[in-house]
Design a protein around this motif. Structure first.
Motif, PDB file in Angstrom:
ATOM      1  N   UNK A 290      -6.631 -80.652  51.926  1.00 20.06           N
ATOM      2  CA  UNK A 290      -6.288 -81.945  52.165  1.00 20.06           C
ATOM      3  C   UNK A 290      -5.498 -82.150  53.547  1.00 20.06           C
ATOM      4  N   UNK A 291      -5.963 -83.052  54.350  1.00 20.86           N
ATOM      5  CA  UNK A 291      -5.533 -83.302  55.795  1.00 20.86           C
ATOM      6  C   UNK A 291      -4.692 -84.466  56.061  1.00 20.86           C
ATOM      7  N   UNK A 292      -3.796 -84.527  56.747  1.00 22.89           N
ATOM      8  CA  UNK A 292      -3.325 -85.602  57.486  1.00 22.89           C
ATOM      9  C   UNK A 292      -3.043 -85.473  58.796  1.00 22.89           C
ATOM     10  N   UNK A 293      -3.955 -85.825  59.394  1.00 18.18           N
ATOM     11  CA  UNK A 293      -4.053 -85.856  61.085  1.00 18.18           C
ATOM     12  C   UNK A 293      -3.499 -87.216  61.854  1.00 18.18           C
ATOM     13  N   UNK A 294      -2.406 -86.896  62.504  1.00 20.77           N
ATOM     14  CA  UNK A 294      -1.851 -88.185  63.022  1.00 20.77           C
ATOM     15  C   UNK A 294      -1.343 -89.231  62.034  1.00 20.77           C
ATOM     16  N   UNK A 295      -0.724 -88.639  61.046  1.00 20.44           N
ATOM     17  CA  UNK A 295      -0.178 -89.527  59.790  1.00 20.44           C
ATOM     18  C   UNK A 295       0.866 -90.355  60.495  1.00 20.44           C
ATOM     19  N   UNK A 301       4.460 -91.152  58.172  1.00 17.71           N
ATOM     20  CA  UNK A 301       5.216 -89.819  58.288  1.00 17.71           C
ATOM     21  C   UNK A 301       4.436 -89.002  57.385  1.00 17.71           C
ATOM     22  N   UNK A 302       4.526 -87.745  57.657  1.00 14.78           N
ATOM     23  CA  UNK A 302       3.767 -86.581  57.167  1.00 14.78           C
ATOM     24  C   UNK A 302       4.237 -86.313  55.450  1.00 14.78           C
ATOM     25  N   UNK A 303       5.493 -86.643  55.463  1.00 18.10           N
ATOM     26  CA  UNK A 303       5.879 -86.163  53.807  1.00 18.10           C
ATOM     27  C   UNK A 303       5.327 -87.336  53.005  1.00 18.10           C
ATOM     28  N   UNK A 304       5.415 -88.549  53.555  1.00 17.88           N
ATOM     29  CA  UNK A 304       4.816 -89.634  52.716  1.00 17.88           C
ATOM     30  C   UNK A 304       3.484 -89.423  52.345  1.00 17.88           C
ATOM     31  N   UNK A 305       2.597 -89.274  53.438  1.00 16.03           N
ATOM     32  CA  UNK A 305       1.123 -89.209  53.582  1.00 16.03           C
ATOM     33  C   UNK A 305       0.686 -88.091  52.327  1.00 16.03           C
TER      34      UNK A 305
END
Length: 322
Positions: A290-295, A301-305
């Protein structure tokens, strides 16, 4: 190994987190690789919502050694926090026509040798996948000819044989929407001309949608070659030729402020229920990234995504496949 959170995975799938994470501080954004304390907090957050492994870039190997003394010690610390391994390394090579360009055969020896160096350098982390962009940036490759596609195929056949037979690691090709191999026709030729024993697909759902390729259809065609996933969503298809934009299509396109979103985003174009249905149909089992690029673009923000994606997997998608 400590269990921090109930794993996202069921009987068939386990989940890894592809790491683009950055930590918000009073001094701005800081990499979690800057200290043991920040890296430890990152691991706890990832494990706490159910991921069991991480994926990262090969340029982080030195930082992990510096933080923990060895990669074996780094993995032991990860396991103490509920993260089993570094599942995949993304090979962050900067393609340069003078020395490392897949469609230029004269550069192949150097690329193969560097890939083997990464294999040797990553021992101790439990790596299973070596993820590569199989061609240079589109504007550096075009026109994309059959001979250039065959040259790329020849290179990754060599690399894939080396990583699998020498190190037990699968070479998986990841096709960014700005990659020189991006269209359905180019993908078909590339996988026809690569050896199925040695060259595998990393299915990045958002990147394919942006490029106008249906990731569910691609998965069904190549499911026996699919060894990795980067699951993320998008709100956009590139209909303006942004994939040609220099120097970085992901950040330079004036038409699109944010290309990538988490699983579960409202208005997402990736049909994740259909993908999970297809995975169930063919009996696909294994690790899913599972990826979050430029979240963080646009105020996210990354924790939320990461938490939203975990909720969607646990409460929506897992019911389809498990």
């Amino acid at each position: 190994m400590t269990t921090v959170g109930t794993p996202l995975g069921g009987r068939k799938l386990r989940y890894a987190y592809m790491d683009h994470w950055r930590v918000d501080t009073a001094q701005g954004q800081v990499s979690q690789y800057s200290s043991v304390e920040r890296f430890d907090a990152f691991l706890k957050q990832i494990a706490g919502v159910g991921y069991e492994a991480i994926e990262t870039f090969d340029f982080h190997l030195g930082a992990l050694r510096d933080l923990f003394g060895s990669l074996e010690a780094a993995r032991a610390h990860m396991q103490s926090r509920g993260i089993d391994r570094v599942l995949s390394l993304f090979h962050a090579v900067m393609y340069d026509a003078r020395q490392s360009t897949p469609h230029v055969r004269a550069t192949h020896d150097r690329i193969v040798n560097y890939a083997e160096y990464i294999m040797k350098s990553s021992a101790g982390l439990g790596v299973q996948n070596f993820i590569v962009m199989p061609a240079g940036l589109y504007f550096d490759v075009e026109p994309v000819t059959d001979d250039k596609l065959r040259a790329c195929a020849e290179l990754w056949n060599r690399v894939g044989q080396m990583t699998l037979e020498g190190y037990g690691v699968k070479t998986c090709c990841h096709h960014e929407f700005f990659c020189g191999i991006r269209s359905a026709e180019q993908l078909q030729k590339f996988y026809d001309w690569t050896d199925p024993r040695y060259v595998f697909l990393c299915l990045d759902t958002a990147q394919h949608v942006i490029a106008g390729v249906d990731p569910v259809d691609l998965f069904l065609k190549l499911h026996d070659r699919c060894a990795a996933f980067h699951l993320k969503d998008t709100h956009h298809v590139d209909t303006n030729g942004d994939y040609r934009r220099k120097p970085d299509a992901e950040v330079m396109a004036p038409t699109t402020a944010r290309w990538f979103y988490e699983i579960g985003t409202e208005g997402g174009l990736v049909d994740f229920p259909a993908l999970y249905g297809a995975m169930k149909e063919v009996g696909w089992q294994g690790w899913v990234g599972v990826e979050h690029d430029k979240a963080d673009v646009g105020g996210g923000n990354y924790p939320e995504s990461t938490a939203i994606a975990a909720w969607t997997i646990r409460n929506v998608l897992r019911k389809i496949n498990d």
